[in-house]
Design a protein around this motif. Structure first.
Motif, PDB file in Angstrom:
ATOM      1  N   GLU A 188       0.811  -1.218   0.000  1.00  0.00           N
ATOM      2  CA  GLU A 188       0.000   0.000   0.000  1.00  0.00           C
ATOM      3  C   GLU A 188       0.846   1.271   0.000  1.00  0.00           C
ATOM      4  OE1 GLU A 188       0.945  -1.757   2.451  1.00  0.00           O
ATOM      5  OE2 GLU A 188       0.607  -0.922   4.449  1.00  0.00           O
ATOM      6  N   GLU A 203       4.421   6.446   2.283  1.00  0.00           N
ATOM      7  CA  GLU A 203       5.422   5.752   3.100  1.00  0.00           C
ATOM      8  C   GLU A 203       6.117   6.798   3.963  1.00  0.00           C
ATOM      9  OE1 GLU A 203       8.421   4.410   4.896  1.00  0.00           O
ATOM     10  OE2 GLU A 203       9.216   5.446   3.143  1.00  0.00           O
ATOM     11  N   GLY A 252       4.978  -5.591   8.161  1.00  0.00           N
ATOM     12  CA  GLY A 252       5.082  -7.004   7.805  1.00  0.00           C
ATOM     13  C   GLY A 252       5.437  -7.945   8.935  1.00  0.00           C
TER      14      GLY A 252
END
Ligand code: AMP
Ligand code: MG
Length: 405
Positions: A188, A203, A252
């Motif tokens: 994303e 980001e 993650g």
């Protein structure tokens, strides 16, 4: 995830610090003008006394107290000694006109303030009996030749640079800055400056981390945005391990289907810490890729900021050779209440409110781990231990950003 599976921050920190590798032992010469923030690789000794000679602390008159025995007396002015010159031996029964920093002439043992006299070109009238030693800065009273001024492992502050210059030291030996790789996982994520499509966000974690690392004087290797794929994640980690002394990733590491960092690190190395009892920052991991240390920070931006400060920074400072690695904290009263005790140690973003008779902490209203405004708004972090309620006036550990960053 049950409570007992989360590692307490104290245990995590102890584990991390026990595992600091000494990659950063390479030493280089650094000129003074570039040396602020550097960690010194060997103790620094003074080669000279500071001051190097007895000198005057004031503009006034150098005299010998033994030759003055009444409070009102008039002496001839036998010489003038400006800073940068050396005078002659003081003629008995006279005064020397002297300026701040100028060497005390032999035979004198006190300086009388100009303001405590009346004088013209030839003579000076003293109105108070001087005491031996007054207004004289003695040779070596600040630093003695041979004294250790700064210890090995000390991180230089701006004022130390002036101190070193005053000792005539033009350069120091410092540990080479660590090189830290940053990678950010997430399909994303889009770099600032590009257009956002639906479902995408900018980001930001790599920018926070880069800025935090810059403040530590470290070198940064930005590996960019990494796709949520096992292969891509592993490849990025291996590249980072080849080129850097330490790897920091963000995102993650939750338990979602797109969270490949755990798998990728386990394949390329190993994880020795996984999930902490802290808030924000629960999905934190630590391990190594090859023999390069790896920090898997959460994705949420506030969690990145907090876990970097509480865990990564002490590690990197130690790896960089610094001795003083823990942040300062202060006990400050809570200006708020927390009725529900939490199962994780919480780091609230707070402001320090000061009034004439008290100071207290106030939290930002939204403590969500994605709410970056809380970090810019706050003055620092307040620590709420596990299982603790907070009443108005309870003393909390407060870590001001001024000492943390
Ligand atoms: P994750 O741990 O990957 O599930 O990420 C948790 C949250 O943090 C998600 O809302 C992500 O979109 C967000 N996030 C992850 N990485 C970044 C990043 N580099 N910059 C900003 N937000 C991020
Ligand atoms: Mg993600």
């Amino acid at each position: 995830m049950k409570k007992h599976e989360l590692t307490a921050i104290e245990d995590a920190l102890e584990h991390i610090l026990r595992n600091v590798s000494s990659a950063a032992t390479a030493v280089e010469d650094v000129v003074l003008s570039q040396a602020v923030g550097r960690v010194i690789a060997e103790a620094i000794k003074a080669d000279i006394n500071v001051p190097g000679y007895d000198n005057s602390a004031m503009d006034g008159f150098a005299v010998n107290t033994a030759s003055i025995n009444q409070s009102e007396c008039t002496l001839a002015i036998s010489q003038t000694i400006p800073a940068g010159s050396t005078g002659n031996k003081l003629e008995p029964g006279t005064a020397a006109r002297i300026f701040t920093g100028a060497p005390i002439p032999a035979g004198a043992d006190a300086v009388i303030l100009q303001e405590d006299t009346e004088f013209d070109e030839q003579k000076v009238t003293i109105k108070q009996l001087p005491e031996a030693g007054q207004n004289i800065r003695l040779c070596g009273h600040d630093i003695r030749q041979g004294d250790v001024i700064l210890d090995q492992g000390y991180k230089l502050l701006p004022q130390d640079i002036g101190l070193l210059a005053s000792l005539g030291i033009p350069q120091i030996k410092a540990y080479k800055p660590l090189k830290v790789a940053i990678l950010n996982t997430g399909d994303e994520l889009v770099a600032p400056g590009e257009r956002l499509s639906p479902g995408q966000i900018y980001e930001s974690n790599s920018f926070t981390l880069e800025a935090l690392l810059k403040a530590l004087g470290m070198e940064i290797l930005k590996l960019g945005i990494v796709k949520d794929e096992r292969q891509a994640t592993e490849a990025a980690l291996l590249k980072a391990a080849e080129e850097a002394d330490c790897i920091i990733s963000s995102g993650g590491v939750s338990v979602g289907e797109a969270d490949f960092v755990k798998e990728a690190v386990s394949a390329a190395g190993e994880l020795s810490l996984w999930k902490l009892a802290i808030k924000p920052g629960k999905p934190f991991s630590f391990g190594q890729v090859g023999n390069i240390p790896f920090f898997g920070l959460p994705g949420n931006p506030v969690a990145v900021f907090v876990t970097f400060l509480m865990l990564v920074k002490p590690y990197l400072l130690k790896m960089q050779g610094a001795k003083n690695i823990h942040p300062e904290s202060y006990r400050i009263a809570a200006g708020f209440e927390l009725a529900e005790p939490g199962s994780r140690q919480e780091y609230l973003r707070v402001r320090l409110h000061k009034s004439r008779d008290k100071q207290e902490l106030q939290p930002f209203p939204n403590q969500g781990s994605s709410v970056m405004t809380s970090t810019s708004w706050a003055d620092g972090l307040a620590v709420i231990p596990i299982n603790s309620k907070v009443k108005q006036g309870d003393l909390l550990d407060f870590l001001p950003f001024t000492g943390l960053l």
